[in-house]
Design a protein around this motif. Structure first.
Motif, mmCIF file in Angstrom:
data_model
loop_
_atom_site.group_PDB
_atom_site.id
_atom_site.type_symbol
_atom_site.label_atom_id
_atom_site.label_comp_id
_atom_site.label_asym_id
_atom_site.label_seq_id
_atom_site.Cartn_x
_atom_site.Cartn_y
_atom_site.Cartn_z
ATOM 1 N N UNK A 24 54.778 58.498 12.884
ATOM 2 C CA UNK A 24 53.650 57.733 13.403
ATOM 3 C C UNK A 24 53.571 56.381 12.746
ATOM 4 N N UNK A 25 52.886 55.470 13.407
ATOM 5 C CA UNK A 25 52.689 54.127 12.848
ATOM 6 C C UNK A 25 51.567 54.167 11.830
ATOM 7 N N UNK A 26 51.746 53.509 10.674
ATOM 8 C CA UNK A 26 50.700 53.437 9.666
ATOM 9 C C UNK A 26 49.843 52.207 9.938
ATOM 10 N N UNK A 85 57.678 54.612 7.749
ATOM 11 C CA UNK A 85 56.534 53.769 8.068
ATOM 12 C C UNK A 85 56.937 52.812 9.181
ATOM 13 N N UNK A 86 55.938 52.174 9.749
ATOM 14 C CA UNK A 86 56.204 51.154 10.753
ATOM 15 C C UNK A 86 55.304 49.967 10.448
ATOM 16 N N UNK A 236 61.239 50.457 7.824
ATOM 17 C CA UNK A 236 60.453 51.666 7.944
ATOM 18 C C UNK A 236 60.915 52.821 7.082
ATOM 19 N N UNK A 237 62.012 52.668 6.381
ATOM 20 C CA UNK A 237 62.593 53.766 5.611
ATOM 21 C C UNK A 237 61.747 54.088 4.372
ATOM 22 N N UNK A 269 59.507 45.482 -0.146
ATOM 23 C CA UNK A 269 59.210 46.800 -0.689
ATOM 24 C C UNK A 269 57.699 46.905 -0.862
ATOM 25 N N UNK A 270 57.094 47.862 -0.187
ATOM 26 C CA UNK A 270 55.644 47.907 -0.113
ATOM 27 C C UNK A 270 55.147 49.334 -0.270
#
Length: 277
Positions: A24-26, A85-86, A236-237, A269-270
């Motif tokens: 899913x998209x965050x 993540x997206x 997104x990884x 990087x988040x």
């Protein structure tokens, strides 16, 4: 623990990958409202927040848990963990499991600080007991701390009450040491079932798995770990590594090499943004 870990990982890895179809998209939210421990008596509305320490990097839980406004007393429950993540641009998330460990976690934190990078640490409550200062450092530097149970058991073999105890005790000690009730949970060995998802939701946490497993717990060598990260790098990884649970010197050395390479390659990087619904 290591030999048991190796045996369990072989059987449990499939469970951790089973949710790929449900990625899913965050969603981003206002970072001014820190998450708190969920209300013990949900009667509608968002979980009650507490006064927390301020941080420019503190983020909110993603949509999908907490009391449903139109149906008081109900809790939204995931059926599979988030695997990636997206977001905008080539963003990635670094995660570290099983700590904190005074031998290796400080080196990981130091490397992240040098490069001004935030990461996620899925900690075990039993490891936090003697290392609360490291969680305070994680909070001060903007890292996200998640729940990885108290003693790293295979949850799918435990009773519901035992699963809750593993999770709740860990969230409580995280809140005391880190300053916030955790909004994220990762099942040891990537082994999930309905009870794990339901209890995680009741405790106000979202399930996060991973996209790329470095398999650093096998001690394959720092260059092999680095190569696996760079080969798997993509928008997104979510990268899985470890800062405890054995000799993690190779993981520390690999991080020092692959982190600047990722940044030089244009990756941001988040940590995932989160919001209540």
């Amino acid at each position: 623990m290591l030999s048991r870990r190796r045996a369990l990982l072989i059987g449990a890895a499939v469970l951790g990958a089973a949710g790929a179809a449900g990625t899913a998209r965050l969603l981003a939210a206002d970072p001014a409202q820190p998450p708190g421990r969920p209300s013990a008596n949900p009667a509608g509305g968002a979980p009650q927040g507490r006064a927390q320490r301020a941080s420019a990097y503190r983020l909110q839980p993603i949509a999908g848990y907490g009391p449903v406004p139109s149906a008081p007393g109900r809790t939204l429950v995931r059926h599979e963990p988030f695997l990636r993540i997206a977001g905008r641009g080539p963003s990635m998330v670094l995660t570290f499991d099983d700590g904190p460990d005074p031998r290796y976690t400080p080196h990981v934190l130091r490397t992240l600080k040098v490069h001004d990078v935030r990461a996620m640490f899925f900690v075990c409550g039993s490891m936090v007991v003697e290392n609360k200062d490291m969680l305070r450092e994680m909070a001060d530097e903007g890292h996200i701390v998640g729940n990885h149970t108290w003693s790293h058991p295979l949850l799918t073999r435990l009773t519901r009450s035992a699963i809750r105890s593993e999770m709740e005790r860990t969230s409580e000690i995280i809140e005391k040491a880190y300053g916030e009730w955790p909004g994220w949970f990762r099942a040891p060995y990537g082994a999930w079932n309905r009870a794990v998802f339901e209890l995680g939701a009741e405790l106000g946490m979202e399930p996060l798995a991973w996209t790329v497993d470095t398999l650093d717990w096998q001690s394959p060598g720092a260059r092999t770990i680095e190569r696996r990260v760079m080969k798997g790098a993509a928008p997104g990884v979510v990268i899985l590594a470890h800062d405890a649970g054995g000799d993690r010197s190779q993981s520390v050395r690999a991080l020092r090499d692959y982190l600047p390479r990722l940044l030089d390659s244009g990756y941001h990087i988040t940590v995932p943004r989160r919001q209540f619904t």
